[in-house]
Design an enzyme around this catalytic site. Structure first.
Site, PDB file in Angstrom:
ATOM      1  N   LEU A   9     -51.611-144.850 -34.054  1.00  0.00           N
ATOM      2  CA  LEU A   9     -51.331-146.038 -34.838  1.00  0.00           C
ATOM      3  C   LEU A   9     -52.627-146.702 -35.303  1.00  0.00           C
ATOM      4  O   LEU A   9     -53.633-146.705 -34.591  1.00  0.00           O
ATOM      5  CB  LEU A   9     -50.503-147.019 -34.014  1.00  0.00           C
ATOM      6  CG  LEU A   9     -49.128-146.479 -33.598  1.00  0.00           C
ATOM      7  CD1 LEU A   9     -48.519-147.345 -32.503  1.00  0.00           C
ATOM      8  CD2 LEU A   9     -48.202-146.383 -34.792  1.00  0.00           C
ATOM      9  N   ASN A  52     -46.491-148.289 -23.946  1.00  0.00           N
ATOM     10  CA  ASN A  52     -46.508-146.834 -24.099  1.00  0.00           C
ATOM     11  C   ASN A  52     -46.454-146.193 -22.716  1.00  0.00           C
ATOM     12  O   ASN A  52     -46.862-146.791 -21.723  1.00  0.00           O
ATOM     13  CB  ASN A  52     -47.780-146.383 -24.820  1.00  0.00           C
ATOM     14  CG  ASN A  52     -47.781-144.888 -25.100  1.00  0.00           C
ATOM     15  OD1 ASN A  52     -46.786-144.335 -25.577  1.00  0.00           O
ATOM     16  ND2 ASN A  52     -48.876-144.215 -24.794  1.00  0.00           N
ATOM     17  N   HIS A 101     -47.590-142.592 -20.734  1.00  0.00           N
ATOM     18  CA  HIS A 101     -48.498-141.459 -20.916  1.00  0.00           C
ATOM     19  C   HIS A 101     -48.436-140.547 -19.696  1.00  0.00           C
ATOM     20  O   HIS A 101     -48.479-141.027 -18.559  1.00  0.00           O
ATOM     21  CB  HIS A 101     -49.929-141.965 -21.114  1.00  0.00           C
ATOM     22  CG  HIS A 101     -50.919-140.868 -21.369  1.00  0.00           C
ATOM     23  ND1 HIS A 101     -51.003-140.229 -22.592  1.00  0.00           N
ATOM     24  CD2 HIS A 101     -51.843-140.287 -20.572  1.00  0.00           C
ATOM     25  CE1 HIS A 101     -51.950-139.303 -22.529  1.00  0.00           C
ATOM     26  NE2 HIS A 101     -52.467-139.309 -21.308  1.00  0.00           N
ATOM     27  N   THR A 133     -53.280-150.898 -27.034  1.00  0.00           N
ATOM     28  CA  THR A 133     -54.361-151.546 -27.762  1.00  0.00           C
ATOM     29  C   THR A 133     -54.911-150.546 -28.783  1.00  0.00           C
ATOM     30  O   THR A 133     -54.391-149.440 -28.924  1.00  0.00           O
ATOM     31  CB  THR A 133     -55.484-151.999 -26.808  1.00  0.00           C
ATOM     32  OG1 THR A 133     -56.044-150.839 -26.173  1.00  0.00           O
ATOM     33  CG2 THR A 133     -54.958-152.970 -25.762  1.00  0.00           C
ATOM     34  N   GLU A 185     -57.503-148.821 -28.646  1.00  0.00           N
ATOM     35  CA  GLU A 185     -58.121-147.663 -28.015  1.00  0.00           C
ATOM     36  C   GLU A 185     -57.046-146.684 -27.571  1.00  0.00           C
ATOM     37  O   GLU A 185     -56.153-147.041 -26.790  1.00  0.00           O
ATOM     38  CB  GLU A 185     -58.953-148.106 -26.806  1.00  0.00           C
ATOM     39  CG  GLU A 185     -59.701-146.971 -26.126  1.00  0.00           C
ATOM     40  CD  GLU A 185     -60.501-147.438 -24.925  1.00  0.00           C
ATOM     41  OE1 GLU A 185     -61.164-146.587 -24.299  1.00  0.00           O
ATOM     42  OE2 GLU A 185     -60.462-148.648 -24.618  1.00  0.00           O
ATOM     43  N   LEU A 186     -57.102-145.455 -28.041  1.00  0.00           N
ATOM     44  CA  LEU A 186     -56.071-144.466 -27.748  1.00  0.00           C
ATOM     45  C   LEU A 186     -55.920-144.267 -26.245  1.00  0.00           C
ATOM     46  O   LEU A 186     -56.877-143.897 -25.558  1.00  0.00           O
ATOM     47  CB  LEU A 186     -56.416-143.130 -28.414  1.00  0.00           C
ATOM     48  CG  LEU A 186     -55.430-141.985 -28.173  1.00  0.00           C
ATOM     49  CD1 LEU A 186     -54.073-142.301 -28.771  1.00  0.00           C
ATOM     50  CD2 LEU A 186     -55.976-140.677 -28.747  1.00  0.00           C
ATOM     51  N   ASP A 187     -54.703-144.502 -25.743  1.00  0.00           N
ATOM     52  CA  ASP A 187     -54.384-144.347 -24.312  1.00  0.00           C
ATOM     53  C   ASP A 187     -55.326-145.168 -23.446  1.00  0.00           C
ATOM     54  O   ASP A 187     -55.552-144.834 -22.276  1.00  0.00           O
ATOM     55  CB  ASP A 187     -54.433-142.869 -23.885  1.00  0.00           C
ATOM     56  CG  ASP A 187     -53.405-142.014 -24.611  1.00  0.00           C
ATOM     57  OD1 ASP A 187     -52.342-142.543 -24.976  1.00  0.00           O
ATOM     58  OD2 ASP A 187     -53.686-140.827 -24.834  1.00  0.00           O
TER      59      ASP A 187
END
Length: 223
Positions: free
Chosen positions: A100, A114, A116, A148, A150-152
């Protein structure tokens, strides 16, 4: 802040594939006494089984096909406009396989979750099960976190562990982790809907106390 025109928090779920986590969320949110309601399920892939799961449960669905847009920004802009029609208090990513854009993430800051398939911060990104096996990890698992830019990398909320056995493959490990996902995610969504879980700035607060590290909990409990 929860929607003032609803008796219970409104949840929108985004999924891209079969929707097994979505199914767990549907079953929990449609049980008696759950403090929130899924008002819509969105998908970026035509024909994804997640849409069928939602329709079978009587939940409104929408499709925003990412292949119809020339850029991530254009796709996310349309996705956000579509989601906004449902005035969600919480946006839940359940196997939504899109990175995103920052503008989209900021629009749903403090109200997007999310899940993970690793014990973050280990193994961000893809192929988490094989990577854990390759590194000889004795434990693997699943993490629920706020999203946020920052990915994962968003603030961690809760984790559930699984043991890694010598005979495990990536497929068998994925199955173990998936079973934990289906238990853990509805619990965290419940906490949010009850007002017990919040993100203030970049700090997770649980029962009005700062959460210093991810909760490790027996995921067969609902409290």
């Amino acid at each position: 802040m929860m929607s003032s025109d609803a008796m219970e928090p409104r949840i929108v779920v985004l999924a891209s594939g079969s929707g097994s986590n979505l199914q767990a969320l549907i079953e929990n949110t449609q049980s008696v006494g759950f403090p929130g309601r899924i008002v819509a399920v969105g998908c970026n892939r035509p024909g994804a089984f997640a849409l069928e799961r939602a329709e079978q449960a009587g939940i409104e669905t929408f499709l925003v096909d990412h292949q119809q847009y020339s850029s991530r920004e254009d796709f996310d802009r349309q996705l956000r406009q579509t989601i906004d029609r449902y005035s969600p208090d919480l946006l839940v990513l359940a196997g939504f396989m899109r990175i995103l854009t920052p503008d989209f993430v900021r629009a749903f800051h403090c109200r997007m979750l999310n899940i993970h398939p690793s014990l973050l911060p280990k193994y961000r990104g893809l192929n988490t099960h094989q990577r854990a096996l390759d590194d000889g990890e004795p434990l693997h698992g699943v993490t629920v976190h706020f999203v946020t830019e920052e990915l994962d990398g968003g603030p961690l909320i809760a984790q559930a562990e699984v043991s890694v056995d010598p005979q495990d493959t990536a497929a068998s490990l994925a199955e173990k982790v998936r079973a934990k996902e289906h238990l853990l995610y509805p619990i965290v969504v419940r906490w949010f809907c009850e007002g017990r879980l919040k993100l203030a700035g970049n700090q997770v607060r649980f029962d009005d106390l700062p959460l210093r590290e991810a909760l490790r909990l027996p995921v067969d409990l609902n409290s």
